[in-house]
Design a protein around this motif. Structure first.
Motif, PDB file in Angstrom:
ATOM      1  N   THR A  13       0.893  -1.258   0.063  1.00 11.99           N
ATOM      2  CA  THR A  13       0.126   0.007   0.163  1.00 11.99           C
ATOM      3  C   THR A  13       0.727   1.488  -0.135  1.00 11.99           C
ATOM      4  O   THR A  13       2.080   1.250   0.439  1.00 11.99           O
ATOM      5  CB  THR A  13      -0.795   0.109   1.168  1.00 11.99           C
ATOM      6  OG1 THR A  13      -0.196  -0.052   2.414  1.00 11.99           O
ATOM      7  CG2 THR A  13      -1.998  -1.122   1.316  1.00 11.99           C
ATOM      8  N   MET A  72      -3.890   3.008   0.464  1.00  8.41           N
ATOM      9  CA  MET A  72      -4.161   2.822  -1.016  1.00  8.41           C
ATOM     10  C   MET A  72      -3.520   1.842  -1.562  1.00  8.41           C
ATOM     11  O   MET A  72      -2.321   1.583  -1.572  1.00  8.41           O
ATOM     12  CB  MET A  72      -3.809   4.105  -1.651  1.00  8.41           C
ATOM     13  CG  MET A  72      -4.531   5.548  -1.093  1.00  8.41           C
ATOM     14  SD  MET A  72      -4.277   7.066  -2.085  1.00  8.41           S
ATOM     15  CE  MET A  72      -2.587   7.272  -1.703  1.00  8.41           C
ATOM     16  N   ASP A 125      -4.779   0.370  -7.221  1.00  6.21           N
ATOM     17  CA  ASP A 125      -6.041   0.975  -8.175  1.00  6.21           C
ATOM     18  C   ASP A 125      -6.574   2.244  -7.521  1.00  6.21           C
ATOM     19  O   ASP A 125      -7.375   2.828  -8.187  1.00  6.21           O
ATOM     20  CB  ASP A 125      -6.908  -0.209  -8.127  1.00  6.21           C
ATOM     21  CG  ASP A 125      -6.512  -1.201  -8.832  1.00  6.21           C
ATOM     22  OD1 ASP A 125      -5.830  -1.259  -9.845  1.00  6.21           O
ATOM     23  OD2 ASP A 125      -7.185  -2.358  -8.657  1.00  6.21           O
ATOM     24  N   ASP A 126      -6.145   2.654  -6.297  1.00  8.71           N
ATOM     25  CA  ASP A 126      -6.521   3.712  -5.605  1.00  8.71           C
ATOM     26  C   ASP A 126      -5.825   5.089  -6.079  1.00  8.71           C
ATOM     27  O   ASP A 126      -6.571   6.222  -5.698  1.00  8.71           O
ATOM     28  CB  ASP A 126      -6.522   3.550  -4.001  1.00  8.71           C
ATOM     29  CG  ASP A 126      -7.357   2.426  -3.530  1.00  8.71           C
ATOM     30  OD1 ASP A 126      -8.434   2.188  -4.161  1.00  8.71           O
ATOM     31  OD2 ASP A 126      -7.249   1.926  -2.452  1.00  8.71           O
ATOM     32  N   GLU A 176      -3.598   7.435  -8.930  1.00  5.87           N
ATOM     33  CA  GLU A 176      -2.890   7.797 -10.219  1.00  5.87           C
ATOM     34  C   GLU A 176      -1.456   8.421  -9.952  1.00  5.87           C
ATOM     35  O   GLU A 176      -1.232   9.426  -8.941  1.00  5.87           O
ATOM     36  CB  GLU A 176      -3.675   8.746 -11.119  1.00  5.87           C
ATOM     37  CG  GLU A 176      -4.861   7.637 -11.502  1.00  5.87           C
ATOM     38  CD  GLU A 176      -4.598   6.551 -12.122  1.00  5.87           C
ATOM     39  OE1 GLU A 176      -3.724   6.245 -13.179  1.00  5.87           O
ATOM     40  OE2 GLU A 176      -5.506   5.446 -11.978  1.00  5.87           O
ATOM     41  N   SER A 227      -5.396  11.034  -5.578  1.00  3.82           N
ATOM     42  CA  SER A 227      -6.421   9.897  -5.379  1.00  3.82           C
ATOM     43  C   SER A 227      -7.903  10.414  -5.477  1.00  3.82           C
ATOM     44  O   SER A 227      -8.103  11.178  -4.541  1.00  3.82           O
ATOM     45  CB  SER A 227      -6.198   9.147  -4.164  1.00  3.82           C
ATOM     46  OG  SER A 227      -7.478   8.006  -3.849  1.00  3.82           O
ATOM     47  N   GLU A 228      -8.721  10.134  -6.602  1.00  2.77           N
ATOM     48  CA  GLU A 228     -10.014  10.533  -6.441  1.00  2.77           C
ATOM     49  C   GLU A 228     -10.663   9.810  -5.371  1.00  2.77           C
ATOM     50  O   GLU A 228     -11.490  10.677  -4.753  1.00  2.77           O
ATOM     51  CB  GLU A 228     -10.621  10.400  -7.807  1.00  2.77           C
ATOM     52  CG  GLU A 228     -10.132  11.263  -8.930  1.00  2.77           C
ATOM     53  CD  GLU A 228     -10.720  11.043 -10.124  1.00  2.77           C
ATOM     54  OE1 GLU A 228     -11.813  10.638 -10.172  1.00  2.77           O
ATOM     55  OE2 GLU A 228     -10.123  11.480 -11.348  1.00  2.77           O
ATOM     56  N   LYS A 229     -10.561   8.607  -5.142  1.00  2.00           N
ATOM     57  CA  LYS A 229     -11.176   7.886  -4.024  1.00  2.00           C
ATOM     58  C   LYS A 229     -11.082   8.493  -2.637  1.00  2.00           C
ATOM     59  O   LYS A 229     -11.882   8.632  -1.931  1.00  2.00           O
ATOM     60  CB  LYS A 229     -10.569   6.671  -3.920  1.00  2.00           C
ATOM     61  CG  LYS A 229     -11.390   5.647  -2.903  1.00  2.00           C
ATOM     62  CD  LYS A 229     -10.740   4.190  -3.012  1.00  2.00           C
ATOM     63  CE  LYS A 229     -11.613   3.250  -2.014  1.00  2.00           C
ATOM     64  NZ  LYS A 229     -11.214   1.788  -2.069  1.00  2.00           N
ATOM     65  N   TYR A 230      -9.912   9.107  -2.621  1.00  2.00           N
ATOM     66  CA  TYR A 230      -9.651   9.726  -1.024  1.00  2.00           C
ATOM     67  C   TYR A 230      -9.566  11.202  -0.948  1.00  2.00           C
ATOM     68  O   TYR A 230      -9.148  11.628  -0.164  1.00  2.00           O
ATOM     69  CB  TYR A 230      -8.563   8.897  -0.303  1.00  2.00           C
ATOM     70  CG  TYR A 230      -8.560   7.421  -0.285  1.00  2.00           C
ATOM     71  CD1 TYR A 230      -9.444   7.081   0.711  1.00  2.00           C
ATOM     72  CD2 TYR A 230      -7.961   6.383  -0.772  1.00  2.00           C
ATOM     73  CE1 TYR A 230      -9.516   5.637   1.089  1.00  2.00           C
ATOM     74  CE2 TYR A 230      -8.030   5.191  -0.736  1.00  2.00           C
ATOM     75  CZ  TYR A 230      -9.021   4.749   0.274  1.00  2.00           C
ATOM     76  OH  TYR A 230      -9.070   3.586   0.743  1.00  2.00           O
ATOM     77  N   ASN A 231      -9.682  11.733  -2.386  1.00  2.00           N
ATOM     78  CA  ASN A 231      -9.931  13.126  -2.483  1.00  2.00           C
ATOM     79  C   ASN A 231      -8.664  13.745  -1.992  1.00  2.00           C
ATOM     80  O   ASN A 231      -8.645  14.623  -0.980  1.00  2.00           O
ATOM     81  CB  ASN A 231     -10.810  13.670  -1.834  1.00  2.00           C
ATOM     82  CG  ASN A 231     -11.034  15.296  -2.358  1.00  2.00           C
ATOM     83  OD1 ASN A 231     -10.621  15.587  -3.323  1.00  2.00           O
ATOM     84  ND2 ASN A 231     -11.590  15.972  -1.274  1.00  2.00           N
TER      85      ASN A 231
END
Length: 113
Positions: free
Chosen positions: A29, A39, A42-43, A45, A69-73
């Motif tokens: 991670t 992360m 996949d979480d 870029e 990370s869009e997932k975790y802003n």
């Protein structure tokens, strides 16, 4: 991509541009320890990366990654050793980091999609 003289200069500029989280590689991670976020590959870029050699020892190298990370802003900086002190992990995270490093140096027609 921009050009920096050293790791500190790159880190400071990336932070000014919004990459404010201090990320670390922890096995499989990339972690933001302050926010307690872990992360997977996949979480996030990789937006940019820069490689630096040590002033006294060319085999002492580091790579700084600007990631989001869009997932975790979040947007942050991940610094990883390269060369002699590199992490030899075979995790998906290492594969992703290595892929971006290698594909950036390929001719456009040879880059993977």
């Amino acid at each position: 991509m921009r050009t920096y003289n050293n790791l500190v200069e790159a880190t400071n500029d990336l932070m000014k541009r919004g990459y404010t989280e201090n990320l670390s590689l922890q096995g499989d991670t990339v972690d933001d320890k302050e926010k307690k976020i872990q992360m997977t590959a996949d979480d996030f870029e990789i937006d940019e990366f820069y490689r630096f050699e040590g002033a006294s020892n060319p085999s002492d190298m580091s790579i700084i990654y600007a990631v989001h990370s869009e997932k975790y802003n979040l947007k942050g900086v991940l610094i990883n050793a390269f060369g002699t002190y590199a992490n030899d992990s075979s995790s998906a995270i290492e594969a992703k980091l290595h892929h971006y490093h290698v594909s950036d140096h390929l001719h456009p027609e040879d880059r993977p999609f």
